[in-house]
Write a protein that holds these residues in place. Structure first.
Motif, PDB file in Angstrom:
ATOM      1  N   GLU A 146       7.122   7.081   1.448  1.00 21.66           N
ATOM      2  CA  GLU A 146       7.358   6.164   2.566  1.00 21.66           C
ATOM      3  C   GLU A 146       6.748   4.789   2.280  1.00 21.66           C
ATOM      4  OE1 GLU A 146       7.641   9.064   6.478  1.00 21.66           O
ATOM      5  OE2 GLU A 146       5.661   8.430   5.790  1.00 21.66           O
ATOM      6  N   GLU A 147       5.560   4.793   1.717  1.00 16.92           N
ATOM      7  CA  GLU A 147       4.875   3.559   1.351  1.00 16.92           C
ATOM      8  C   GLU A 147       5.677   2.786   0.308  1.00 16.92           C
ATOM      9  OE1 GLU A 147       0.850   2.663  -1.113  1.00 16.92           O
ATOM     10  OE2 GLU A 147       0.594   4.003   0.608  1.00 16.92           O
ATOM     11  N   SER A 148       6.263   3.508  -0.647  1.00 13.89           N
ATOM     12  CA  SER A 148       7.052   2.883  -1.715  1.00 13.89           C
ATOM     13  C   SER A 148       8.229   2.100  -1.150  1.00 13.89           C
ATOM     14  CB  SER A 148       7.578   3.958  -2.681  1.00 13.89           C
ATOM     15  OG  SER A 148       6.532   4.708  -3.237  1.00 13.89           O
ATOM     16  N   LEU A 149       8.928   2.687  -0.184  1.00 12.85           N
ATOM     17  CA  LEU A 149      10.106   2.038   0.376  1.00 12.85           C
ATOM     18  C   LEU A 149       9.740   0.942   1.369  1.00 12.85           C
ATOM     19  CD1 LEU A 149      12.557   5.040   0.888  1.00 12.85           C
ATOM     20  CD2 LEU A 149      12.095   3.672  -1.144  1.00 12.85           C
ATOM     21  N   LYS A 150       8.700   1.172   2.142  1.00 12.27           N
ATOM     22  CA  LYS A 150       8.279   0.192   3.138  1.00 12.27           C
ATOM     23  C   LYS A 150       7.898  -1.128   2.486  1.00 12.27           C
ATOM     24  CE  LYS A 150       5.106  -0.495   7.027  1.00 12.27           C
ATOM     25  NZ  LYS A 150       4.002   0.109   7.831  1.00 12.27           N
ATOM     26  N   GLU A 151       7.219  -1.069   1.354  1.00 11.33           N
ATOM     27  CA  GLU A 151       6.787  -2.286   0.661  1.00 11.33           C
ATOM     28  C   GLU A 151       7.969  -3.090   0.134  1.00 11.33           C
ATOM     29  OE1 GLU A 151       3.912  -1.396  -2.335  1.00 11.33           O
ATOM     30  OE2 GLU A 151       2.418  -0.648  -0.897  1.00 11.33           O
ATOM     31  N   LYS A 152       9.105  -2.422  -0.082  1.00 13.95           N
ATOM     32  CA  LYS A 152      10.309  -3.102  -0.568  1.00 13.95           C
ATOM     33  C   LYS A 152      11.274  -3.442   0.570  1.00 13.95           C
ATOM     34  CE  LYS A 152       9.162  -2.763  -4.936  1.00 13.95           C
ATOM     35  NZ  LYS A 152       8.852  -3.944  -5.776  1.00 13.95           N
ATOM     36  N   GLY A 153      10.856  -3.161   1.785  1.00 15.17           N
ATOM     37  CA  GLY A 153      11.706  -3.460   2.942  1.00 15.17           C
ATOM     38  C   GLY A 153      12.907  -2.534   3.064  1.00 15.17           C
ATOM     39  N   ILE A 154      12.791  -1.331   2.534  1.00 17.47           N
ATOM     40  CA  ILE A 154      13.890  -0.362   2.573  1.00 17.47           C
ATOM     41  C   ILE A 154      13.636   0.642   3.699  1.00 17.47           C
ATOM     42  CG2 ILE A 154      15.148   1.402   1.290  1.00 17.47           C
ATOM     43  CD1 ILE A 154      14.102   0.038  -1.284  1.00 17.47           C
ATOM     44  N   LYS A 155      14.569   0.734   4.626  1.00 19.69           N
ATOM     45  CA  LYS A 155      14.440   1.682   5.717  1.00 19.69           C
ATOM     46  C   LYS A 155      15.162   2.979   5.359  1.00 19.69           C
ATOM     47  CE  LYS A 155      14.184  -1.874   9.302  1.00 19.69           C
ATOM     48  NZ  LYS A 155      14.802  -2.403  10.552  1.00 19.69           N
ATOM     49  N   ALA A 156      14.477   4.091   5.569  1.00 24.76           N
ATOM     50  CA  ALA A 156      15.072   5.388   5.231  1.00 24.76           C
ATOM     51  C   ALA A 156      14.446   6.486   6.071  1.00 24.76           C
ATOM     52  CB  ALA A 156      14.867   5.686   3.740  1.00 24.76           C
ATOM     53  N   SER A 157      15.174   7.575   6.203  1.00 26.68           N
ATOM     54  CA  SER A 157      14.650   8.746   6.907  1.00 26.68           C
ATOM     55  C   SER A 157      14.403   9.853   5.883  1.00 26.68           C
ATOM     56  CB  SER A 157      15.643   9.233   7.966  1.00 26.68           C
ATOM     57  OG  SER A 157      16.867   9.625   7.364  1.00 26.68           O
ATOM     58  N   PHE A 158      13.343  10.616   6.111  1.00 23.91           N
ATOM     59  CA  PHE A 158      12.956  11.705   5.213  1.00 23.91           C
ATOM     60  C   PHE A 158      13.025  13.035   5.959  1.00 23.91           C
ATOM     61  CE2 PHE A 158      11.089   7.970   3.392  1.00 23.91           C
ATOM     62  CZ  PHE A 158      10.989   8.191   2.028  1.00 23.91           C
ATOM     63  N   LYS A 159      13.594  14.038   5.309  1.00 21.12           N
ATOM     64  CA  LYS A 159      13.645  15.371   5.895  1.00 21.12           C
ATOM     65  C   LYS A 159      13.228  16.394   4.847  1.00 21.12           C
ATOM     66  CE  LYS A 159      16.614  18.701   8.264  1.00 21.12           C
ATOM     67  NZ  LYS A 159      17.992  18.982   8.774  1.00 21.12           N
ATOM     68  N   ARG A 160      12.218  17.198   5.173  1.00 18.36           N
ATOM     69  CA  ARG A 160      11.784  18.259   4.275  1.00 18.36           C
ATOM     70  C   ARG A 160      12.741  19.439   4.398  1.00 18.36           C
ATOM     71  NH1 ARG A 160       5.129  18.471   4.701  1.00 18.36           N
ATOM     72  NH2 ARG A 160       4.774  17.101   2.906  1.00 18.36           N
ATOM     73  N   LEU A 161      13.260  19.895   3.252  1.00 15.02           N
ATOM     74  CA  LEU A 161      14.242  20.974   3.263  1.00 15.02           C
ATOM     75  C   LEU A 161      13.639  22.320   2.903  1.00 15.02           C
ATOM     76  CD1 LEU A 161      17.239  19.133   1.542  1.00 15.02           C
ATOM     77  CD2 LEU A 161      16.758  19.394   3.988  1.00 15.02           C
ATOM     78  N   CYS A 162      12.864  22.378   1.829  1.00 14.30           N
ATOM     79  CA  CYS A 162      12.238  23.646   1.452  1.00 14.30           C
ATOM     80  C   CYS A 162      11.015  23.383   0.587  1.00 14.30           C
ATOM     81  CB  CYS A 162      13.228  24.559   0.723  1.00 14.30           C
ATOM     82  SG  CYS A 162      13.821  23.902  -0.843  1.00 14.30           S
ATOM     83  N   TYR A 163      10.135  24.353   0.567  1.00 12.56           N
ATOM     84  CA  TYR A 163       8.858  24.232  -0.138  1.00 12.56           C
ATOM     85  C   TYR A 163       8.727  25.353  -1.151  1.00 12.56           C
ATOM     86  CZ  TYR A 163       3.753  24.243  -0.786  1.00 12.56           C
ATOM     87  OH  TYR A 163       2.484  24.217  -1.319  1.00 12.56           O
ATOM     88  N   THR A 164       8.426  24.994  -2.399  1.00 14.07           N
ATOM     89  CA  THR A 164       8.235  26.007  -3.428  1.00 14.07           C
ATOM     90  C   THR A 164       7.359  25.475  -4.545  1.00 14.07           C
ATOM     91  OG1 THR A 164       9.371  27.447  -5.033  1.00 14.07           O
ATOM     92  CG2 THR A 164      10.348  25.299  -4.647  1.00 14.07           C
ATOM     93  N   GLN A 165       6.514  26.309  -5.077  1.00 14.44           N
ATOM     94  CA  GLN A 165       5.659  25.969  -6.218  1.00 14.44           C
ATOM     95  C   GLN A 165       4.911  24.643  -6.028  1.00 14.44           C
ATOM     96  OE1 GLN A 165       8.222  26.166  -9.666  1.00 14.44           O
ATOM     97  NE2 GLN A 165       8.123  28.386  -9.733  1.00 14.44           N
ATOM     98  N   ASN A 166       4.288  24.491  -4.871  1.00 13.97           N
ATOM     99  CA  ASN A 166       3.469  23.312  -4.578  1.00 13.97           C
ATOM    100  C   ASN A 166       4.233  22.001  -4.563  1.00 13.97           C
ATOM    101  OD1 ASN A 166       0.964  24.640  -4.205  1.00 13.97           O
ATOM    102  ND2 ASN A 166       0.739  24.838  -6.416  1.00 13.97           N
TER     103      ASN A 166
END
Length: 202
Positions: A146-166
Protein backbone atom coordinates in the motif's frame (compact mmCIF):
# COMPACT_ATOMS: atom_id res chain seq x y z
CA UNK A 1 5.91 -14.02 -15.13
CA UNK A 2 8.06 -17.08 -14.47
CA UNK A 3 5.44 -19.31 -16.06
CA UNK A 4 7.46 -22.55 -15.71
CA UNK A 5 5.48 -25.32 -17.47
CA UNK A 6 2.59 -22.96 -18.09
CA UNK A 7 -0.21 -24.57 -16.08
CA UNK A 8 -1.87 -21.22 -15.32
CA UNK A 9 -1.14 -19.77 -18.76
CA UNK A 10 -2.56 -22.70 -20.70
CA UNK A 11 -5.61 -22.96 -18.43
CA UNK A 12 -6.30 -19.23 -18.79
CA UNK A 13 -5.91 -19.29 -22.57
CA UNK A 14 -8.12 -22.40 -22.86
CA UNK A 15 -10.82 -20.93 -20.61
CA UNK A 16 -10.87 -17.58 -22.42
CA UNK A 17 -10.30 -18.39 -26.12
CA UNK A 18 -10.97 -14.82 -27.30
CA UNK A 19 -8.12 -13.47 -25.13
CA UNK A 20 -4.34 -13.75 -25.27
CA UNK A 21 -2.27 -15.15 -22.43
CA UNK A 22 1.40 -14.16 -22.34
CA UNK A 23 3.94 -16.46 -20.64
CA UNK A 24 7.45 -15.31 -19.69
CA UNK A 25 9.91 -18.11 -18.90
CA UNK A 26 13.68 -18.30 -19.41
CA UNK A 27 14.21 -22.08 -19.45
CA UNK A 28 13.73 -24.08 -22.64
CA UNK A 29 12.64 -27.28 -20.83
CA UNK A 30 9.51 -25.89 -19.18
CA UNK A 31 8.60 -23.96 -22.35
CA UNK A 32 8.78 -27.17 -24.38
CA UNK A 33 6.44 -28.90 -21.91
CA UNK A 34 4.12 -25.92 -22.13
CA UNK A 35 4.17 -26.13 -25.92
CA UNK A 36 3.22 -29.80 -25.68
CA UNK A 37 0.22 -28.85 -23.54
CA UNK A 38 -0.76 -26.15 -26.03
CA UNK A 39 -0.69 -28.71 -28.83
CA UNK A 40 -2.53 -31.32 -26.77
CA UNK A 41 -5.41 -28.99 -25.92
CA UNK A 42 -5.29 -27.15 -29.27
CA UNK A 43 -4.64 -23.77 -27.63
CA UNK A 44 -3.43 -21.10 -30.04
CA UNK A 45 -3.83 -17.94 -27.96
CA UNK A 46 -0.94 -18.40 -25.51
CA UNK A 47 2.12 -16.33 -26.43
CA UNK A 48 5.39 -17.77 -25.09
CA UNK A 49 8.31 -15.43 -24.46
CA UNK A 50 11.63 -17.09 -23.72
CA UNK A 51 13.51 -14.61 -21.57
CA UNK A 52 14.52 -14.00 -17.98
CA UNK A 53 11.79 -12.23 -16.03
CA UNK A 54 13.13 -8.83 -14.96
CA UNK A 55 12.10 -5.26 -14.14
CA UNK A 56 12.90 -4.47 -17.78
CA UNK A 57 9.66 -6.23 -18.71
CA UNK A 58 7.64 -3.65 -16.76
CA UNK A 59 9.40 -0.77 -18.51
CA UNK A 60 9.07 -2.41 -21.93
CA UNK A 61 5.35 -2.99 -21.67
CA UNK A 62 4.68 0.51 -20.33
CA UNK A 63 6.92 2.19 -22.91
CA UNK A 64 5.17 0.39 -25.77
CA UNK A 65 1.70 1.07 -24.44
CA UNK A 66 0.99 -2.60 -23.80
CA UNK A 67 -1.44 -2.97 -20.95
CA UNK A 68 -3.11 -6.15 -19.72
CA UNK A 69 -6.49 -6.83 -18.19
CA UNK A 70 -4.98 -9.33 -15.76
CA UNK A 71 -1.49 -10.40 -14.72
CA UNK A 72 -0.24 -13.10 -12.33
CA UNK A 73 2.95 -13.10 -10.29
CA UNK A 74 2.90 -16.16 -8.06
CA UNK A 75 5.83 -16.26 -5.66
CA UNK A 76 8.48 -15.24 -8.18
CA UNK A 77 9.02 -11.56 -7.36
CA UNK A 78 11.75 -12.52 -4.88
CA UNK A 79 13.89 -13.78 -7.78
CA UNK A 80 14.43 -10.19 -8.86
CA UNK A 81 17.71 -8.64 -7.58
CA UNK A 82 15.89 -5.79 -5.83
CA UNK A 83 17.55 -4.77 -2.58
CA UNK A 84 16.15 -2.29 -0.10
CA UNK A 85 12.68 -1.03 0.72
CA UNK A 86 12.88 1.96 -1.63
CA UNK A 87 13.89 -0.12 -4.66
CA UNK A 88 11.15 -2.65 -3.98
CA UNK A 89 8.51 0.08 -3.79
CA UNK A 90 9.64 1.59 -7.09
CA UNK A 91 9.67 -1.76 -8.92
CA UNK A 92 6.35 -2.90 -7.43
CA UNK A 93 4.57 0.30 -8.46
CA UNK A 94 5.82 0.00 -12.05
CA UNK A 95 4.77 -3.63 -12.14
CA UNK A 96 1.25 -2.96 -10.87
CA UNK A 97 0.69 -0.35 -13.59
CA UNK A 98 0.96 -3.08 -16.26
CA UNK A 99 -2.56 -4.40 -15.64
CA UNK A 100 -6.00 -3.45 -14.41
CA UNK A 101 -6.01 -6.42 -12.03
CA UNK A 102 -3.03 -8.25 -10.54
CA UNK A 103 -2.90 -11.56 -8.69
CA UNK A 104 0.22 -11.26 -6.57
CA UNK A 105 1.75 -13.68 -4.09
CA UNK A 106 3.73 -11.45 -1.74
CA UNK A 107 7.02 -12.85 -0.46
CA UNK A 108 7.94 -12.49 3.19
CA UNK A 109 11.26 -13.18 4.96
CA UNK A 110 9.62 -16.11 6.75
CA UNK A 111 9.08 -18.56 3.92
CA UNK A 112 11.67 -20.55 2.00
CA UNK A 113 12.99 -18.09 -0.56
CA UNK A 114 15.74 -18.10 -3.14
CA UNK A 115 16.84 -14.68 -1.87
CA UNK A 116 15.92 -14.44 1.84
CA UNK A 117 18.27 -11.52 2.56
CA UNK A 118 16.93 -9.59 -0.40
CA UNK A 119 13.34 -10.08 0.73
CA UNK A 120 14.28 -9.17 4.29
CA UNK A 121 15.67 -5.84 3.05
CA UNK A 122 12.24 -4.92 1.66
CA UNK A 123 10.77 -4.94 5.15
CA UNK A 124 13.52 -3.00 6.92
CA UNK A 125 12.49 0.55 7.74
CA UNK A 126 14.84 3.23 9.04
CA UNK A 127 17.19 0.64 10.48
CA UNK A 128 14.47 -1.01 12.55
CA UNK A 129 14.51 -4.79 12.75
CA UNK A 130 11.60 -6.66 11.25
CA UNK A 131 9.35 -8.90 13.30
CA UNK A 132 10.76 -12.31 14.15
CA UNK A 133 7.62 -14.18 13.17
CA UNK A 134 4.84 -13.94 10.61
CA UNK A 135 1.34 -15.33 10.70
CA UNK A 136 -1.80 -14.79 8.66
CA UNK A 137 -2.89 -11.91 10.92
CA UNK A 138 0.24 -9.88 10.19
CA UNK A 139 -0.14 -6.89 7.86
CA UNK A 140 3.53 -6.11 7.21
CA UNK A 141 3.32 -7.21 3.58
CA UNK A 142 0.05 -5.36 2.92
CA UNK A 143 1.37 -2.13 4.44
CA UNK A 144 4.49 -2.34 2.28
CA UNK A 145 2.48 -2.73 -0.93
CA UNK A 146 0.00 0.00 0.00
CA UNK A 147 2.86 2.34 0.85
CA UNK A 148 4.52 1.58 -2.51
CA UNK A 149 1.46 2.66 -4.49
CA UNK A 150 0.50 5.59 -2.30
CA UNK A 151 3.90 7.24 -2.79
CA UNK A 152 3.38 7.05 -6.57
CA UNK A 153 -0.15 8.41 -6.39
CA UNK A 154 -1.66 5.10 -7.51
CA UNK A 155 -5.05 4.23 -6.06
CA UNK A 156 -5.85 0.54 -5.72
CA UNK A 157 -7.85 -1.92 -3.67
CA UNK A 158 -6.30 -5.01 -2.06
CA UNK A 159 -8.09 -8.26 -1.29
CA UNK A 160 -6.51 -11.23 0.47
CA UNK A 161 -7.52 -14.46 -1.27
CA UNK A 162 -5.66 -17.27 0.47
CA UNK A 163 -2.81 -17.89 2.87
CA UNK A 164 -0.17 -20.59 2.54
CA UNK A 165 3.44 -21.16 3.56
CA UNK A 166 3.79 -17.81 5.35
CA UNK A 167 2.56 -15.67 2.49
CA UNK A 168 -0.71 -14.29 1.17
CA UNK A 169 -2.10 -14.29 -2.35
CA UNK A 170 -3.61 -10.88 -3.15
CA UNK A 171 -5.96 -9.52 -5.76
CA UNK A 172 -5.02 -5.92 -6.52
CA UNK A 173 -7.38 -3.75 -8.60
CA UNK A 174 -6.15 -0.42 -9.93
CA UNK A 175 -8.49 2.55 -9.77
CA UNK A 176 -9.48 3.44 -13.37
CA UNK A 177 -8.27 7.01 -12.85
CA UNK A 178 -4.79 5.74 -11.92
CA UNK A 179 -4.38 3.41 -14.86
CA UNK A 180 -6.58 2.86 -17.90
CA UNK A 181 -6.36 0.19 -20.56
CA UNK A 182 -4.07 1.59 -23.27
CA UNK A 183 -4.51 -0.92 -26.08
CA UNK A 184 -4.83 -4.62 -26.60
CA UNK A 185 -2.16 -7.24 -27.11
CA UNK A 186 -2.31 -7.20 -30.93
CA UNK A 187 0.79 -4.98 -31.38
CA UNK A 188 2.78 -7.46 -29.30
CA UNK A 189 1.48 -10.37 -31.38
CA UNK A 190 2.54 -8.65 -34.60
CA UNK A 191 6.09 -8.11 -33.33
CA UNK A 192 6.48 -11.67 -32.14
CA UNK A 193 7.96 -14.68 -33.89
CA UNK A 194 5.68 -17.30 -32.34
CA UNK A 195 7.75 -20.26 -33.42
CA UNK A 196 10.88 -18.99 -31.67
CA UNK A 197 8.85 -17.38 -28.87
CA UNK A 198 10.78 -14.14 -29.08
CA UNK A 199 9.76 -10.51 -29.50
CA UNK A 200 11.85 -8.91 -32.18
CA UNK A 201 13.89 -6.13 -30.64
CA UNK A 202 12.79 -7.11 -27.13
Amino acid sequence: YGSDQGAFSVATAKTFPSSYAVSIEKNAGPLEKQKNMLDKYKVTNNLQLRRRFSTYDFKFFNKNGLHFNYQMNLSVFHWLPIKGRGNFKDAFAKYILNANTTFFEMSTPYHASARPKTVESWYEKKGKKIAQSYDKNSTEDLKLMEESLKEKGIKASFKRLCYTQNRWLYRIDIDPQSCTRKRDIQPLIKQCDLQRAKILGY
